[in-house]
Scaffold this active site. Structure first.
Site, PDB file in Angstrom:
ATOM      1  CB  SER A   1      -0.937   0.001   1.215  1.00  9.84           C
ATOM      2  OG  SER A   1      -0.215  -0.289   2.396  1.00  9.84           O
TER       3      SER A   1
ATOM      4  CD  GLU B  84      -2.309  -8.582  -2.660  1.00  8.47           C
ATOM      5  OE1 GLU B  84      -2.966  -8.692  -3.718  1.00  8.47           O
ATOM      6  OE2 GLU B  84      -2.077  -7.492  -2.108  1.00  8.47           O
TER       7      GLU B  84
ATOM      8  CD  GLU C 178      -7.558  -5.657   1.581  1.00 10.52           C
ATOM      9  OE1 GLU C 178      -6.417  -6.160   1.582  1.00 10.52           O
ATOM     10  OE2 GLU C 178      -7.809  -4.508   1.175  1.00 10.52           O
TER      11      GLU C 178
HETATM   12  O1  KIV Z   1      -0.412  -3.438   1.609  1.00 10.72           O
HETATM   13  C1  KIV Z   1      -1.126  -3.411   2.600  1.00 10.72           C
HETATM   14  O2  KIV Z   1      -1.246  -2.388   3.288  1.00 10.72           O
HETATM   15  C2  KIV Z   1      -1.858  -4.622   2.948  1.00 10.72           C
HETATM   16  C3  KIV Z   1      -2.762  -4.566   4.143  1.00 10.72           C
HETATM   17  C4  KIV Z   1      -3.935  -3.758   3.853  1.00 10.72           C
HETATM   18  C5  KIV Z   1      -3.126  -5.915   4.622  1.00 10.72           C
HETATM   19  O3  KIV Z   1      -1.733  -5.589   2.271  1.00 10.72           O
END
Ligand code: KIV
Length: 303
Positions: free
Chosen positions: A64, A134, A199
């Site tokens: 993220s 993922e 998620e």
């Molecule tokens: O990249 C991220 O922040 C994530 C979390 C939201 C689990 O994968």
């Protein structure tokens, strides 16, 4: 001489939380004891040090960061080298939490051997204690586990599958897709994953998975019945520029605080109220007198 970043190496954080290292086996122990796991993303030294000192159990250097730190529209563009750079910064700060690095899009989507080689970089070059991947990739999870790299799986709404999913949509909303998610979760757990991020799925589905799996589930937009919860640092503190998702709770408004502090600073500079005399360095009195004497007309020529 190098100065320690942790002078005196105290046994508890400034908030009085004992610095007992959180490990992957410790997460499993927490599930057995029914102790909720707190998890948060972080991307740099200061924010991760604050999170660690506040007693967060698991710190994820999430991909993220592509969005909240680097300003990309989605998470797909961030590279292994960028993720390594940020993971190293977080490594320098974190003493207590389990440090998990997110494998970015493209770094494990080819062969298992490529995924393994990239995961090794996160452990060897950046000090990650686990990697997160993922999607249902049991072969890769098995290979990483056999290579002594703890794995956190991530199922449900997986942002790296944005284009396949057709947007950020809640997953597993039909009986058929719930069964598929359950099969995937068991496959990831059986392959050796130590924990599983869930998620963007219905609360009821997350509750069933949490009850069925022996590994810890960590929810984000998956309701309160998971073994733990994770939020994005910038969401928790309102440091984002888009409306928050339904599952985000703002625990503070750092955005407003920072904006107002910077505005105040700019105003002070513009009206010459910063810095003050107290915030300035001064010449010692005798040097001032010596300078005055040297600057008298003709003083230098006479000398
Ligand atoms: O990249 C991220 O922040 C994530 C979390 C939201 C689990 O994968």
């Amino acid at each position: 001489m190098t100065l320690s970043r942790f002078p005196g190496s105290p046994s508890s954080t400034p908030l009085g939380i004992p610095i007992t290292k959180v490990t992957m086996p410790a997460l499993a122990e927490m599930k057995r004891e029914g102790k909720p796991i707190s998890a948060l993303t972080a991307y740099d030294y200061s924010s991760s040090r604050l999170a660690d000192e506040a007693g967060i159990d698991l710190i994820l250097v999430g991909d993220s960061l592509a969005m909240v730190v680097l300003g990309h529209e989605n998470t797909l563009a961030v590279t292994v080298d960028e993720m390594l750079h940020h993971t190293r910064a977080v490594r320098r700060a974190v003493r207590r939490a389990l440090l998990v690095a997110d494998m970015p899009f493209g770094s494990y989507h080819g062969t298992v051997a490529e995924g393994l080689a990239n995961a090794i970089r996160f452990v060897k070059e950046a000090g990650a204690e686990a990697v997160k991947i993922e999607g249902p990739r049991p072969d890769l999870v098995r290979a990483l586990t056999e290579a002594e790299i703890p794995v956190v799986g991530h199922l449900g709404l997986t942002p790296q599958s944005l284009h396949r999913m057709g947007g950020y949509r809640v997953q597993a909303r039909t009986a058929e897709t719930v069964l598929q998610l359950k099969a995937d979760a068991h496959a990831v757990a059986d392959a050796g994953a130590g924990a599983l991020v869930l998620e963007g799925i219905p609360r009821e589905v997350a509750a069933v998975l949490t009850a069925e799996l022996t590994i810890s589930t960590i929810g984000i937009g998956a309701g309160p019945d998971c073994d733990g919860q994770i939020l994005v640092f910038h969401d928790l503190l309102n440091l984002t520029f888009a409306p928050a998702a339904k599952f985000v709770r703002r625990y503070g408004d750092a955005g407003a605080l920072i904006r107002s502090a910077i505005e105040h600073y700019r105003e002070d500079v513009e009206r010459r109220a910063f810095p003050s005399d107290e915030e300035s360095y001064h010449l010692p009195e005798e040097e001032r007198r010596a300078l005055d004497a040297l600057q008298k007309p003709g003083a230098l020529r006479k000398a």
